[in-house]
Each structure stands twice: as C-alpha cells, then as structure tokens.
Design a protein around this motif. Structure first.
Motif, PDB file in Angstrom:
ATOM      1  N   ALA A  75       0.835  -1.206   0.000  1.00 31.41           N
ATOM      2  CA  ALA A  75       0.000   0.000   0.000  1.00 31.41           C
ATOM      3  C   ALA A  75       0.865   1.250   0.000  1.00 31.41           C
ATOM      4  O   ALA A  75       0.580   2.236  -0.710  1.00 31.41           O
ATOM      5  CB  ALA A  75      -0.915  -0.006   1.218  1.00 31.41           C
ATOM      6  N   ARG A  76       1.937   1.230   0.754  1.00 30.80           N
ATOM      7  CA  ARG A  76       2.842   2.374   0.786  1.00 30.80           C
ATOM      8  C   ARG A  76       3.500   2.583  -0.601  1.00 30.80           C
ATOM      9  O   ARG A  76       3.648   3.711  -1.086  1.00 30.80           O
ATOM     10  CB  ARG A  76       3.916   2.152   1.849  1.00 30.80           C
ATOM     11  N   LEU A  77       3.896   1.454  -1.212  1.00 35.37           N
ATOM     12  CA  LEU A  77       4.536   1.542  -2.517  1.00 35.37           C
ATOM     13  C   LEU A  77       3.578   2.120  -3.565  1.00 35.37           C
ATOM     14  O   LEU A  77       3.944   2.997  -4.360  1.00 35.37           O
ATOM     15  CB  LEU A  77       5.025   0.156  -2.949  1.00 35.37           C
ATOM     16  N   ALA A  78       2.333   1.592  -3.538  1.00 34.00           N
ATOM     17  CA  ALA A  78       1.342   2.060  -4.524  1.00 34.00           C
ATOM     18  C   ALA A  78       1.038   3.548  -4.339  1.00 34.00           C
ATOM     19  O   ALA A  78       0.908   4.302  -5.315  1.00 34.00           O
ATOM     20  CB  ALA A  78       0.055   1.241  -4.391  1.00 34.00           C
ATOM     21  N   ARG A  83      -0.591   5.542  -7.193  1.00 36.99           N
ATOM     22  CA  ARG A  83      -1.662   4.564  -7.476  1.00 36.99           C
ATOM     23  C   ARG A  83      -2.504   4.364  -6.211  1.00 36.99           C
ATOM     24  O   ARG A  83      -2.407   3.390  -5.490  1.00 36.99           O
ATOM     25  CB  ARG A  83      -1.058   3.238  -7.926  1.00 36.99           C
ATOM     26  N   GLU A  84      -3.368   5.356  -5.967  1.00 43.04           N
ATOM     27  CA  GLU A  84      -4.220   5.316  -4.764  1.00 43.04           C
ATOM     28  C   GLU A  84      -5.170   4.137  -4.824  1.00 43.04           C
ATOM     29  O   GLU A  84      -5.516   3.549  -3.782  1.00 43.04           O
ATOM     30  CB  GLU A  84      -4.991   6.626  -4.668  1.00 43.04           C
ATOM     31  N   LEU A  86      -4.606   1.170  -6.079  1.00 44.75           N
ATOM     32  CA  LEU A  86      -3.885  -0.030  -5.628  1.00 44.75           C
ATOM     33  C   LEU A  86      -3.605   0.027  -4.127  1.00 44.75           C
ATOM     34  O   LEU A  86      -3.619  -1.006  -3.442  1.00 44.75           O
ATOM     35  CB  LEU A  86      -2.569  -0.180  -6.392  1.00 44.75           C
ATOM     36  N   ALA A  87      -3.344   1.235  -3.634  1.00 45.66           N
ATOM     37  CA  ALA A  87      -3.118   1.389  -2.201  1.00 45.66           C
ATOM     38  C   ALA A  87      -4.358   1.006  -1.421  1.00 45.66           C
ATOM     39  O   ALA A  87      -4.284   0.336  -0.386  1.00 45.66           O
ATOM     40  CB  ALA A  87      -2.709   2.826  -1.898  1.00 45.66           C
ATOM     41  N   ARG A  88      -5.554   1.413  -1.907  1.00 37.56           N
ATOM     42  CA  ARG A  88      -6.810   1.046  -1.244  1.00 37.56           C
ATOM     43  C   ARG A  88      -6.996  -0.486  -1.239  1.00 37.56           C
ATOM     44  O   ARG A  88      -7.391  -1.076  -0.254  1.00 37.56           O
ATOM     45  CB  ARG A  88      -7.988   1.707  -1.963  1.00 37.56           C
ATOM     46  N   ALA A  89      -6.734  -1.111  -2.358  1.00 33.66           N
ATOM     47  CA  ALA A  89      -6.895  -2.574  -2.452  1.00 33.66           C
ATOM     48  C   ALA A  89      -5.931  -3.288  -1.510  1.00 33.66           C
ATOM     49  O   ALA A  89      -6.289  -4.273  -0.841  1.00 33.66           O
ATOM     50  CB  ALA A  89      -6.660  -3.022  -3.903  1.00 33.66           C
ATOM     51  N   ALA A  90      -4.693  -2.769  -1.425  1.00 33.63           N
ATOM     52  CA  ALA A  90      -3.708  -3.392  -0.534  1.00 33.63           C
ATOM     53  C   ALA A  90      -4.122  -3.238   0.925  1.00 33.63           C
ATOM     54  O   ALA A  90      -3.990  -4.172   1.739  1.00 33.63           O
ATOM     55  CB  ALA A  90      -2.343  -2.764  -0.767  1.00 33.63           C
ATOM     56  N   LEU A  91      -4.646  -2.079   1.278  1.00 40.90           N
ATOM     57  CA  LEU A  91      -5.100  -1.848   2.658  1.00 40.90           C
ATOM     58  C   LEU A  91      -6.315  -2.723   2.998  1.00 40.90           C
ATOM     59  O   LEU A  91      -6.481  -3.159   4.131  1.00 40.90           O
ATOM     60  CB  LEU A  91      -5.431  -0.372   2.850  1.00 40.90           C
TER      61      LEU A  91
END
Length: 225
Positions: A75-78, A83-84, A86-91
């Motif tokens: 999430a940090r990387l995205a 790539r917010e 992708l960050a949301r999906a990772a979180l």
C-alpha cells in the motif's frame, strides 16, 4: 461419562469419606487409583493436543502478521507511485488479514487459559493420586498388621487350649491314681477286717469248747466224790 466430568468427580471426591463407606476399602482404593491413572493419562493426552493446537496457531499468527506487513508495504509503494486505487486494495487485504490475525490471537489466549486450568487440575489430580497411593500403602500395612495379630492370637489361643487340655488330662490321670490308691487301701482293709472277724469267730468256738471242757471236768469231779 466424559473425561472432564469424571475428572471433576475425582477432584471433588473425598477419598477418606469414600473409603469409610466402602465394604472393601482395599478394593475400592485400587479401583480409584486405576481410575485416576487412566484419567490422568487422558487429560495429559488432551493437554498435549491443546498445546499442539496452540503451536499451530502461533505459527499462523506469525504468518498472518508477515502477510499484513507485506500488504502494508505494498500500500505504501502504490501510494508513493500515485496509485491510490492499488493502495486502497492493498489496505483492504491487510484489513482482512488483520481480522483473521485478531481471531487467531484470541483463540491462542483462550487456549492458554484452558492450559492454565488443565495444569492446575492435573496437579490436583496428581495430589489425589499420591494421597490414594499413600492410603493404599497404609491399608496394606494395616491389613498385614491385623492378619499378623489374628495369626498370633489364633496361635496363642491354640496354645492355651492345648495347655488346658494337657492340664485336664494330667488332672484326670492324677485322680485315677488317687482313686486306685484308695481302692487298693480299701481292699487291704477288707482283707484284714475279714481276718479279724474270723479270729473272733474262732475265739468264740474256743471259748465255747473251753466252757464245755470245764463243765465236763467239773461233772466228772462231782461224780467221783
């Protein structure tokens, strides 16, 4: 009856009270010891399975924690790459993993509490088992003492009876000897008494003959004159 129900009955049992009510305390305590030993084996086996479950859960917690950390890093990387989405999906993945992590952690806590209770109850059962074995040794010792006392008493009574019979037989023999002696003396007296009477009879005859002789001689003298 389940092992935990039976386990509780044994833990709460008053061994002394049970033995007081038993018709055969030695047999009762042997059965109790066997029951306790069997229950102790079962409870230890159950405890071993619970400990194994805890270890497996601990490994799962460690794995889930690593996975949560990975998704946090993603999430940090995205987000750093703009790539917010992708960050949301990772979180979201991280949140799902953390829910499972929380459940596993709570389950481990519950297992640890169960193990604490099992450990205390196993210690109590072991104490009961030691107490029962001590009472078994005491009962065996008491039984041996009682049997020994009974054997001694029986032996003593037998000796007393034999001594009494011997005394009675000795007394009977003594009485027989005394009666024989009395009869012997009586027989002697009877013979002497008969002789005395015979002598008296002879004396009477002699006296009678002497009187007749005197009378005859007196008559002859009178006739001569």
């Amino acid at each position: 009856m389940g092992i935990f129900s039976r386990f509780g009955d044994i833990i709460n049992a008053n061994i002394t009270a049970l033995l007081d009510r038993a018709e055969d305390p030695a047999k009762m305590i042997r059965m109790m010891i066997q029951e306790m030993e069997d229950t102790l084996i079962e409870v230890r086996t159950t405890s071993a399975r619970v400990i194994a479950d805890r270890k497996e859960l601990e490994r799962r917690v460690q794995f889930l924690q690593q996975e949560a950390d990975k998704w946090d890093g993603k999430a940090r990387l995205a987000l750093s790459k703009g790539r917010e989405d992708l960050a949301r999906a990772a979180l979201a993945e991280k949140d799902l993993i953390e829910e499972n992590l929380q459940l596993a952690t709570q389950e481990i806590k519950s297992i640890e509490e169960q193990l604490v209770v099992l450990d205390e109850e196993i210690a109590q059962l072991q104490q009961k088992l030691d107490d029962a074995k001590a009472k078994q040794k005491s009962l065996v010792a008491r039984e041996r003492t009682v049997r020994s006392r009974m054997d001694i008493r029986r032996s003593s009574n037998r000796s007393k009876l034999e001594e009494a019979f011997n005394k009675f037989e000795t007394y009977e023999r003594k009485m027989d000897d005394m009666e024989a002696q009395v009869e012997s003396e009586d027989l002697g007296r009877s013979k002497n008494l008969a002789d005395e009477f015979a002598e008296l009879e002879r004396d009477d005859k002699v006296n009678e003959a002497l009187a007749k002789l005197k009378e005859s001689m007196a008559a002859e003298n009178r006739s001569e004159k």
